[in-house]
Design a protein around this motif. Structure first.
Motif, PDB file in Angstrom:
ATOM      1  N   SER A 115      11.431   4.893  -7.615  1.00 25.98           N
ATOM      2  CA  SER A 115      10.517   4.652  -8.714  1.00 25.98           C
ATOM      3  C   SER A 115      10.879   3.574  -9.653  1.00 25.98           C
ATOM      4  CB  SER A 115       9.930   6.103  -9.589  1.00 25.98           C
ATOM      5  OG  SER A 115      11.114   6.668  -9.859  1.00 25.98           O
ATOM      6  N   ILE A 116      12.236   3.673  -9.794  1.00 27.51           N
ATOM      7  CA  ILE A 116      12.729   2.684 -10.764  1.00 27.51           C
ATOM      8  C   ILE A 116      12.842   1.205 -10.162  1.00 27.51           C
ATOM      9  CG2 ILE A 116      15.037   1.806 -11.685  1.00 27.51           C
ATOM     10  CD1 ILE A 116      15.883   4.767 -12.233  1.00 27.51           C
ATOM     11  N   ALA A 117      13.271   0.979  -8.749  1.00 26.60           N
ATOM     12  CA  ALA A 117      13.022  -0.356  -8.175  1.00 26.60           C
ATOM     13  C   ALA A 117      11.626  -0.595  -7.928  1.00 26.60           C
ATOM     14  CB  ALA A 117      13.429   0.170  -6.581  1.00 26.60           C
ATOM     15  N   LEU A 118      10.697   0.126  -7.833  1.00 24.19           N
ATOM     16  CA  LEU A 118       9.306  -0.068  -7.821  1.00 24.19           C
ATOM     17  C   LEU A 118       9.040  -0.451  -9.108  1.00 24.19           C
ATOM     18  CD1 LEU A 118       7.976   2.926  -5.749  1.00 24.19           C
ATOM     19  CD2 LEU A 118       7.917   0.439  -5.093  1.00 24.19           C
ATOM     20  N   GLU A 119       9.258   0.122 -10.414  1.00 25.06           N
ATOM     21  CA  GLU A 119       8.768  -0.565 -11.503  1.00 25.06           C
ATOM     22  C   GLU A 119       9.625  -2.059 -11.823  1.00 25.06           C
ATOM     23  OE1 GLU A 119       6.842   0.509 -13.454  1.00 25.06           O
ATOM     24  OE2 GLU A 119       6.398   2.296 -12.627  1.00 25.06           O
ATOM     25  N   GLU A 120      10.916  -1.911 -11.542  1.00 26.31           N
ATOM     26  CA  GLU A 120      11.821  -3.227 -11.453  1.00 26.31           C
ATOM     27  C   GLU A 120      11.128  -4.510 -10.763  1.00 26.31           C
ATOM     28  OE1 GLU A 120      14.176  -4.194 -13.414  1.00 26.31           O
ATOM     29  OE2 GLU A 120      15.224  -2.409 -14.110  1.00 26.31           O
ATOM     30  N   LEU A 121      10.570  -3.996  -9.604  1.00 28.83           N
ATOM     31  CA  LEU A 121       9.754  -5.215  -8.942  1.00 28.83           C
ATOM     32  C   LEU A 121       8.263  -5.270  -9.516  1.00 28.83           C
ATOM     33  CD1 LEU A 121      11.087  -4.395  -5.387  1.00 28.83           C
ATOM     34  CD2 LEU A 121      11.495  -6.322  -6.684  1.00 28.83           C
ATOM     35  N   GLY A 122       7.780  -4.526 -10.232  1.00 29.75           N
ATOM     36  CA  GLY A 122       6.202  -4.550 -10.764  1.00 29.75           C
ATOM     37  C   GLY A 122       5.169  -4.241  -9.525  1.00 29.75           C
ATOM     38  N   LEU A 123       5.524  -3.577  -8.639  1.00 35.14           N
ATOM     39  CA  LEU A 123       4.775  -3.177  -7.679  1.00 35.14           C
ATOM     40  C   LEU A 123       3.907  -2.065  -7.747  1.00 35.14           C
ATOM     41  CD1 LEU A 123       7.345  -3.299  -4.454  1.00 35.14           C
ATOM     42  CD2 LEU A 123       5.497  -4.949  -4.986  1.00 35.14           C
ATOM     43  N   PRO A 124       2.619  -2.230  -7.362  1.00 37.18           N
ATOM     44  CA  PRO A 124       1.586  -0.602  -7.567  1.00 37.18           C
ATOM     45  C   PRO A 124       2.208   0.224  -6.425  1.00 37.18           C
ATOM     46  CG  PRO A 124       0.555  -2.624  -6.240  1.00 37.18           C
ATOM     47  CD  PRO A 124       1.811  -3.405  -6.710  1.00 37.18           C
ATOM     48  N   ASN A 152       0.983  -1.284   0.042  1.00 34.54           N
ATOM     49  CA  ASN A 152      -0.087  -0.030  -0.007  1.00 34.54           C
ATOM     50  C   ASN A 152       0.837   1.075   0.139  1.00 34.54           C
ATOM     51  OD1 ASN A 152      -2.341   1.597   0.426  1.00 34.54           O
ATOM     52  ND2 ASN A 152      -2.287   1.640   2.513  1.00 34.54           N
ATOM     53  N   ILE A 153       1.543   1.273  -0.905  1.00 34.99           N
ATOM     54  CA  ILE A 153       2.889   2.193  -1.273  1.00 34.99           C
ATOM     55  C   ILE A 153       2.347   3.705  -1.743  1.00 34.99           C
ATOM     56  CG2 ILE A 153       5.146   2.583  -2.205  1.00 34.99           C
ATOM     57  CD1 ILE A 153       5.306  -0.519  -2.186  1.00 34.99           C
ATOM     58  N   THR A 154       2.717   4.687  -1.099  1.00 30.69           N
ATOM     59  CA  THR A 154       2.602   5.892  -1.477  1.00 30.69           C
ATOM     60  C   THR A 154       4.371   6.445  -1.516  1.00 30.69           C
ATOM     61  OG1 THR A 154       0.562   6.454  -0.910  1.00 30.69           O
ATOM     62  CG2 THR A 154       2.076   8.238  -1.167  1.00 30.69           C
ATOM     63  N   LEU A 155       4.786   6.919  -2.703  1.00 33.69           N
ATOM     64  CA  LEU A 155       6.045   7.745  -2.828  1.00 33.69           C
ATOM     65  C   LEU A 155       6.089   8.965  -2.972  1.00 33.69           C
ATOM     66  CD1 LEU A 155       9.030   7.375  -3.614  1.00 33.69           C
ATOM     67  CD2 LEU A 155       8.420   6.860  -5.747  1.00 33.69           C
ATOM     68  N   GLN A 181      16.395  -0.878   0.495  1.00 26.80           N
ATOM     69  CA  GLN A 181      16.835  -2.102   1.190  1.00 26.80           C
ATOM     70  C   GLN A 181      15.377  -2.700   1.826  1.00 26.80           C
ATOM     71  OE1 GLN A 181      19.590  -0.914   4.130  1.00 26.80           O
ATOM     72  NE2 GLN A 181      20.904  -2.439   3.283  1.00 26.80           N
ATOM     73  N   TYR A 182      14.337  -1.942   2.259  1.00 27.09           N
ATOM     74  CA  TYR A 182      13.104  -2.182   2.602  1.00 27.09           C
ATOM     75  C   TYR A 182      12.534  -2.959   1.389  1.00 27.09           C
ATOM     76  CZ  TYR A 182       8.231  -1.664   3.845  1.00 27.09           C
ATOM     77  OH  TYR A 182       6.668  -2.089   4.025  1.00 27.09           O
ATOM     78  N   LEU A 183      12.492  -2.190   0.192  1.00 26.60           N
ATOM     79  CA  LEU A 183      11.574  -2.802  -0.918  1.00 26.60           C
ATOM     80  C   LEU A 183      12.016  -4.157  -1.342  1.00 26.60           C
ATOM     81  CD1 LEU A 183      11.068   0.377  -3.013  1.00 26.60           C
ATOM     82  CD2 LEU A 183       9.576  -0.729  -1.684  1.00 26.60           C
ATOM     83  N   ALA A 239      19.953   2.072 -18.916  1.00 24.31           N
ATOM     84  CA  ALA A 239      19.132   2.986 -19.442  1.00 24.31           C
ATOM     85  C   ALA A 239      18.168   2.017 -20.349  1.00 24.31           C
ATOM     86  CB  ALA A 239      19.831   3.983 -20.352  1.00 24.31           C
ATOM     87  N   ALA A 240      18.725   1.083 -21.039  1.00 21.66           N
ATOM     88  CA  ALA A 240      17.931   0.434 -21.803  1.00 21.66           C
ATOM     89  C   ALA A 240      16.980  -0.705 -21.366  1.00 21.66           C
ATOM     90  CB  ALA A 240      18.802  -0.669 -22.712  1.00 21.66           C
ATOM     91  N   ARG A 241      16.927  -0.816 -19.957  1.00 20.16           N
ATOM     92  CA  ARG A 241      15.929  -1.658 -19.131  1.00 20.16           C
ATOM     93  C   ARG A 241      14.791  -1.076 -19.309  1.00 20.16           C
ATOM     94  NH1 ARG A 241      18.101  -5.648 -16.109  1.00 20.16           N
ATOM     95  NH2 ARG A 241      16.326  -5.821 -14.893  1.00 20.16           N
ATOM     96  N   PRO A 242      13.376  -1.586 -19.729  1.00 19.02           N
ATOM     97  CA  PRO A 242      12.230  -1.130 -19.852  1.00 19.02           C
ATOM     98  C   PRO A 242      11.919  -0.564 -18.421  1.00 19.02           C
ATOM     99  CG  PRO A 242      12.244  -3.118 -21.006  1.00 19.02           C
ATOM    100  CD  PRO A 242      13.459  -3.009 -20.307  1.00 19.02           C
ATOM    101  N   ALA A 243      12.167  -1.183 -17.318  1.00 19.24           N
ATOM    102  CA  ALA A 243      11.543  -0.642 -16.078  1.00 19.24           C
ATOM    103  C   ALA A 243      12.381   0.444 -15.910  1.00 19.24           C
ATOM    104  CB  ALA A 243      11.743  -1.741 -14.918  1.00 19.24           C
ATOM    105  N   LEU A 244      13.469   0.961 -15.940  1.00 11.91           N
ATOM    106  CA  LEU A 244      14.215   1.883 -15.822  1.00 11.91           C
ATOM    107  C   LEU A 244      13.494   3.141 -16.398  1.00 11.91           C
ATOM    108  CD1 LEU A 244      17.992   2.365 -14.814  1.00 11.91           C
ATOM    109  CD2 LEU A 244      16.763   3.751 -16.617  1.00 11.91           C
ATOM    110  N   GLU A 245      13.519   2.666 -17.495  1.00 13.27           N
ATOM    111  CA  GLU A 245      12.741   3.926 -18.538  1.00 13.27           C
ATOM    112  C   GLU A 245      11.536   4.191 -18.125  1.00 13.27           C
ATOM    113  OE1 GLU A 245      11.940   6.471 -21.748  1.00 13.27           O
ATOM    114  OE2 GLU A 245      14.029   5.534 -21.008  1.00 13.27           O
ATOM    115  N   ARG A 246      10.638   3.433 -17.547  1.00 12.17           N
ATOM    116  CA  ARG A 246       9.094   3.793 -16.973  1.00 12.17           C
ATOM    117  C   ARG A 246       9.537   4.769 -15.482  1.00 12.17           C
ATOM    118  NH1 ARG A 246       8.283  -1.655 -18.318  1.00 12.17           N
ATOM    119  NH2 ARG A 246       8.323  -2.075 -16.074  1.00 12.17           N
ATOM    120  N   GLY A 247      10.663   4.134 -14.858  1.00  8.07           N
ATOM    121  CA  GLY A 247      10.960   4.699 -13.354  1.00  8.07           C
ATOM    122  C   GLY A 247      11.511   5.971 -13.338  1.00  8.07           C
TER     123      GLY A 247
END
Length: 252
Positions: free
Chosen positions: A20-29, A5-8, A79-81, A202-210
């Protein structure tokens, strides 16, 4: 494991986009609360209850006991994530392994070394009211030394990442700073292995989103336009100086 139930609470800075990059890499809402640091939103009482240091990023979540937990300091949040949600070890390694501790080495290297030194280089190169050569040389030279450490390490990496065989929170922690190297006066071409690593990341899709949270990440394009750099630096210099006065007055 609790349900996220994450708010950034963030803005477009090298430290902010780590999360935001880490959250995207993990696929978390996650929800995003944009913090306008030019208006000192991070110094408002409601935010200081989340991060008493008055800085971004910060994060809240529902903890395993059902209560809200607050996280501040980017390394702590990463570390928490990883520990709470990375059950498949997408951006980490199992606790107690050799790679786990090596990841911590480079995570703390960034948080205690690259970030603070490059941040001070940014200040003396771009934001100080007058150019102080001692400050410029002190922090720019130290930042370049740290990039040299990274470059030497990455030269020996078989995977192209900082630790083991895949991306980790150590890589994520560094990327935004390295992408903005030119803002501090660092010529990334002097560090070919770091440059190749940055491009690989930079070529990682999750990084591009985050990297585009909460606003478009434009520093690399900006650095190609000297006139735009000077204009942006002048605008930022005004509120940095004003913020320093407020910090001194309010001791925050």
């Amino acid at each position: 494991m609790s349900q996220p139930n994450i708010t950034l609470y963030t803005t477009q800075t090298p430290n902010g986009i780590k999360i935001s990059i880490a959250l995207e890499e993990l696929g978390l809402p996650y929800k995003v609360e944009k913090i306008d640091i030019s208006k000192n939103t991070q110094k408002e009482d409601w935010f200081l209850e989340i991060n008493p240091n008055g800085r971004i990023p910060a994060l809240t979540d529902t903890f395993s006991d059902g209560q809200t937990i607050r996280l501040f300091e980017s390394g702590s949040i990463l570390q928490y994530l990883a520990e709470q949600y990375d059950t498949e070890y997408k951006i980490s390694y199992p606790k107690g392994t050799r790679e786990y501790y090596e990841t911590n080495n480079w995570l703390f290297f960034q948080n205690a070394g690259v970030g603070p030194m490059q941040g001070q280089a940014n200040h003396f190169v771009r934001y100080a009211p007058e150019r102080i050569e001692y400050g410029v040389n002190r922090y720019l030279n130290e930042t370049r030394r740290l990039y040299g450490v990274l470059d030497k390490h990455l030269a020996t990496s078989k995977s192209g990442y900082l630790v083991g065989d895949h991306v980790t929170i150590a890589d994520i922690s560094h990327w935004g700073w390295v992408a903005a190297a030119g803002w501090a006066g660092v010529n990334i071409d002097e560090f070919p292995h770091v440059k190749a690593w940055e491009e690989r990341m930079a070529a990682r899709p999750a990084l591009e989103r985050g990297r585009h949270v909460p606003n478009p990440h434009t520093i690399k394009e900006l650095l190609k336009d000297k006139e735009a750099v000077e204009k942006s630096a002048a605008q930022t210099r005004e509120w940095v100086q004003a913020g320093m006065k407020d910090d001194a007055k309010n001791k925050i």
